[in-house]
Design a protein around this motif. Structure first.
Motif, PDB file in Angstrom:
ATOM      1  N   GLU A 205       0.774  -0.779   0.118  1.00  0.00           N
ATOM      2  CA  GLU A 205       0.378  -0.066   0.549  1.00  0.00           C
ATOM      3  C   GLU A 205       0.879   1.054  -0.339  1.00  0.00           C
ATOM      4  O   GLU A 205       2.130   1.389   0.640  1.00  0.00           O
ATOM      5  CB  GLU A 205      -0.792   0.081   1.291  1.00  0.00           C
ATOM      6  CG  GLU A 205      -1.936   1.384   0.798  1.00  0.00           C
ATOM      7  CD  GLU A 205      -2.983   1.230   2.206  1.00  0.00           C
ATOM      8  OE1 GLU A 205      -4.496   1.131   1.874  1.00  0.00           O
ATOM      9  OE2 GLU A 205      -2.891   1.279   3.442  1.00  0.00           O
ATOM     10  N   ILE A 206       0.722   1.912  -0.141  1.00  0.00           N
ATOM     11  CA  ILE A 206       1.561   3.895  -1.052  1.00  0.00           C
ATOM     12  C   ILE A 206       0.410   4.388   0.065  1.00  0.00           C
ATOM     13  O   ILE A 206      -0.632   4.595  -0.145  1.00  0.00           O
ATOM     14  CB  ILE A 206       1.065   4.259  -2.412  1.00  0.00           C
ATOM     15  CG1 ILE A 206       2.693   2.863  -2.675  1.00  0.00           C
ATOM     16  CG2 ILE A 206       2.446   5.228  -2.233  1.00  0.00           C
ATOM     17  CD1 ILE A 206       2.361   3.186  -4.204  1.00  0.00           C
ATOM     18  N   VAL A 207       1.053   5.464   1.022  1.00  0.00           N
ATOM     19  CA  VAL A 207       0.036   6.415   1.746  1.00  0.00           C
ATOM     20  C   VAL A 207       0.536   7.867   0.895  1.00  0.00           C
ATOM     21  O   VAL A 207       1.710   7.844   1.062  1.00  0.00           O
ATOM     22  CB  VAL A 207       0.504   6.395   3.409  1.00  0.00           C
ATOM     23  CG1 VAL A 207      -0.505   7.632   3.845  1.00  0.00           C
ATOM     24  CG2 VAL A 207      -0.350   4.866   3.524  1.00  0.00           C
ATOM     25  N   LEU A 208       0.352   8.356   0.296  1.00  0.00           N
ATOM     26  CA  LEU A 208       0.628  10.178  -0.022  1.00  0.00           C
ATOM     27  C   LEU A 208       0.534  10.895   0.980  1.00  0.00           C
ATOM     28  O   LEU A 208      -0.790  10.879   1.725  1.00  0.00           O
ATOM     29  CB  LEU A 208      -0.181  10.298  -1.655  1.00  0.00           C
ATOM     30  CG  LEU A 208       0.182  11.953  -1.676  1.00  0.00           C
ATOM     31  CD1 LEU A 208       1.247  11.904  -2.241  1.00  0.00           C
ATOM     32  CD2 LEU A 208      -0.485  12.688  -2.538  1.00  0.00           C
ATOM     33  N   VAL A 209       1.651  11.677   1.648  1.00  0.00           N
ATOM     34  CA  VAL A 209       1.095  12.228   3.060  1.00  0.00           C
ATOM     35  C   VAL A 209       1.465  13.721   2.310  1.00  0.00           C
ATOM     36  O   VAL A 209       2.526  14.072   2.362  1.00  0.00           O
ATOM     37  CB  VAL A 209       1.617  12.207   4.642  1.00  0.00           C
ATOM     38  CG1 VAL A 209       1.708  13.308   5.654  1.00  0.00           C
ATOM     39  CG2 VAL A 209       1.520  10.561   4.930  1.00  0.00           C
ATOM     40  N   ALA A 210       0.725  14.791   3.032  1.00  0.00           N
ATOM     41  CA  ALA A 210       1.008  15.846   2.609  1.00  0.00           C
ATOM     42  C   ALA A 210       0.315  16.798   4.135  1.00  0.00           C
ATOM     43  O   ALA A 210      -1.151  16.647   3.847  1.00  0.00           O
ATOM     44  CB  ALA A 210       0.636  16.360   1.063  1.00  0.00           C
ATOM     45  N   GLU A 211       0.801  18.217   3.773  1.00  0.00           N
ATOM     46  CA  GLU A 211       0.142  18.712   4.974  1.00  0.00           C
ATOM     47  C   GLU A 211      -0.037  18.356   5.747  1.00  0.00           C
ATOM     48  O   GLU A 211      -1.400  18.579   6.339  1.00  0.00           O
ATOM     49  CB  GLU A 211      -0.858  19.745   4.160  1.00  0.00           C
ATOM     50  CG  GLU A 211      -0.817  20.739   3.095  1.00  0.00           C
ATOM     51  CD  GLU A 211      -1.371  20.968   1.434  1.00  0.00           C
ATOM     52  OE1 GLU A 211      -2.836  20.707   1.828  1.00  0.00           O
ATOM     53  OE2 GLU A 211      -1.207  21.632   0.789  1.00  0.00           O
ATOM     54  N   GLN A 215      -3.843  12.119   2.281  1.00  0.00           N
ATOM     55  CA  GLN A 215      -4.525  12.914   0.735  1.00  0.00           C
ATOM     56  C   GLN A 215      -4.549  11.419   0.075  1.00  0.00           C
ATOM     57  O   GLN A 215      -6.118  11.488  -0.149  1.00  0.00           O
ATOM     58  CB  GLN A 215      -3.043  13.792   0.179  1.00  0.00           C
ATOM     59  CG  GLN A 215      -2.571  14.698   1.278  1.00  0.00           C
ATOM     60  CD  GLN A 215      -3.424  15.660   0.757  1.00  0.00           C
ATOM     61  OE1 GLN A 215      -4.499  16.018   0.779  1.00  0.00           O
ATOM     62  NE2 GLN A 215      -3.291  16.881   2.216  1.00  0.00           N
ATOM     63  N   LYS A 216      -3.875  10.439  -0.032  1.00  0.00           N
ATOM     64  CA  LYS A 216      -5.040   8.919  -0.610  1.00  0.00           C
ATOM     65  C   LYS A 216      -3.501   8.353  -0.369  1.00  0.00           C
ATOM     66  O   LYS A 216      -2.661   8.750  -0.047  1.00  0.00           O
ATOM     67  CB  LYS A 216      -4.533  10.041  -2.174  1.00  0.00           C
ATOM     68  CG  LYS A 216      -4.975   9.104  -3.098  1.00  0.00           C
ATOM     69  CD  LYS A 216      -5.156   9.004  -4.569  1.00  0.00           C
ATOM     70  CE  LYS A 216      -5.008   8.141  -5.667  1.00  0.00           C
ATOM     71  NZ  LYS A 216      -6.208   7.569  -5.889  1.00  0.00           N
TER      72      LYS A 216
END
Ligand SMILES: Nc1ncnc2c1ncn2[C@@H]1O[C@H](COP(=O)(O)OP(=O)(O)O)[C@@H](O)[C@H]1O
Ligand SMILES: [Mg+2]
Length: 240
Positions: A205-211, A215-216
């Motif tokens: 699984e890929i986790v996109l973290v921003a701010e 995020q997704k």
């Protein structure tokens, strides 16, 4: 299962109160390889440190297999089997590589065992065993020794923060294989913070973290096209 619930980490600076982690929630099932990626300054290292107990969170919880570990110290979390490889590892004057590896493993490793861990990160072991983990080592060498020490701890949950940083192409290939083998041959939960496509491609699984937020997230094949576009805006558009 490692679970992060509504995690907030705030700091006060001249611009006032800022949320570095902003009500971030994430579930990482046992045995999965999860890659956390996202733009610089998005909060990935802060999240890793919050899981390891290196920073006091302002709100929210960290749970390991249902146990609330939010109030536990780094040492207590380490005892429960969480390990963290720093983005920028510390150096230890007067400590030899073999001492660090023994400390990490919690016992005296024989030369063969010690060498195996160093080989797994692409270091020619015999050249390093008696070197001190001080400024005499390059950034890439210290980084790999740090990763080898996390491997030697054999934790149930291993967090690696940008393991690729400062590492040459050949060692990086070896390291990628090590992560792949570890995932295939153990039940360890691997959390790898990375921007490298080869590591991203290993992920369940890929986790996109921003701010300061997730995020997704999703399986590799679903997330990869959007990650390769390399902008959060594109990813958000895909999500909607
Ligand atoms: N203790 C702190 N005080 C002030 N700002 C911080 C602190 N810790 C992190 N930050 C800021 O929070 C943001 C996220 O940092 P970090 O988690 O290191 O991001 P990433 O690892 O995703 O690049 C950055 O802008 C960083 O400067
Ligand atoms: Mg970081």
């Amino acid at each position: 299962m490692l679970e992060v619930k509504n995690l907030t980490f705030s700091v006060e600076d001249d611009k006032g109160r800022q949320n570095i982690l902003n009500d971030l929630s994430l579930q990482i099932p046992t045995g999965k390889l999860v890659v956390i990626t996202g733009p610089n300054g998005g909060g990935k290292t802060t999240l890793a440190k919050a899981i390891m107990g290196l920073i006091p969170v302002s709100g929210g919880q960290v749970l390991l297999d249902g146990q609330d570990i939010t109030a536990l110290s780094i040492t207590e979390r380490a005892r429960l089997g969480i390990g963290y490889g720093f983005q920028q590892p510390p150096r230890f004057k007067g400590i030899r590589v073999r001492d660090l590896m023994d400390l990490a493993a919690g016992r005296k490793l024989n030369q063969g065992e010690c060498c195996n861990y160093l080989t797994e990160v692409g270091l020619c072991a015999k050249d390093y065993l008696d070197r001190e983990v001080d400024t005499g080592l390059s950034g890439g060498e210290v980084k790999r020794i740090e990763i080898a020490s996390v491997l030697a701890r054999r934790c149930g949950v291993m967090i690696f923060d940008e393991p690729e940083a400062g590492i040459d192409l050949w060692s990086f290939s070896r390291l990628t294989e090590t992560f792949q083998d570890l995932h295939k041959n153990s039940d360890a939960t691997l959390i790898i913070i990375s921007h490298q496509e080869r590591i991203i491609k290993l992920a369940d699984e890929i986790v996109l973290v921003a701010e300061g937020k997730v995020q997704k997230k999703g399986p590799c094949q679903e997330m990869l096209p959007c990650i390769l576009q390399d902008t959060v805006t594109t990813c958000s558009r895909i999500t909607e």
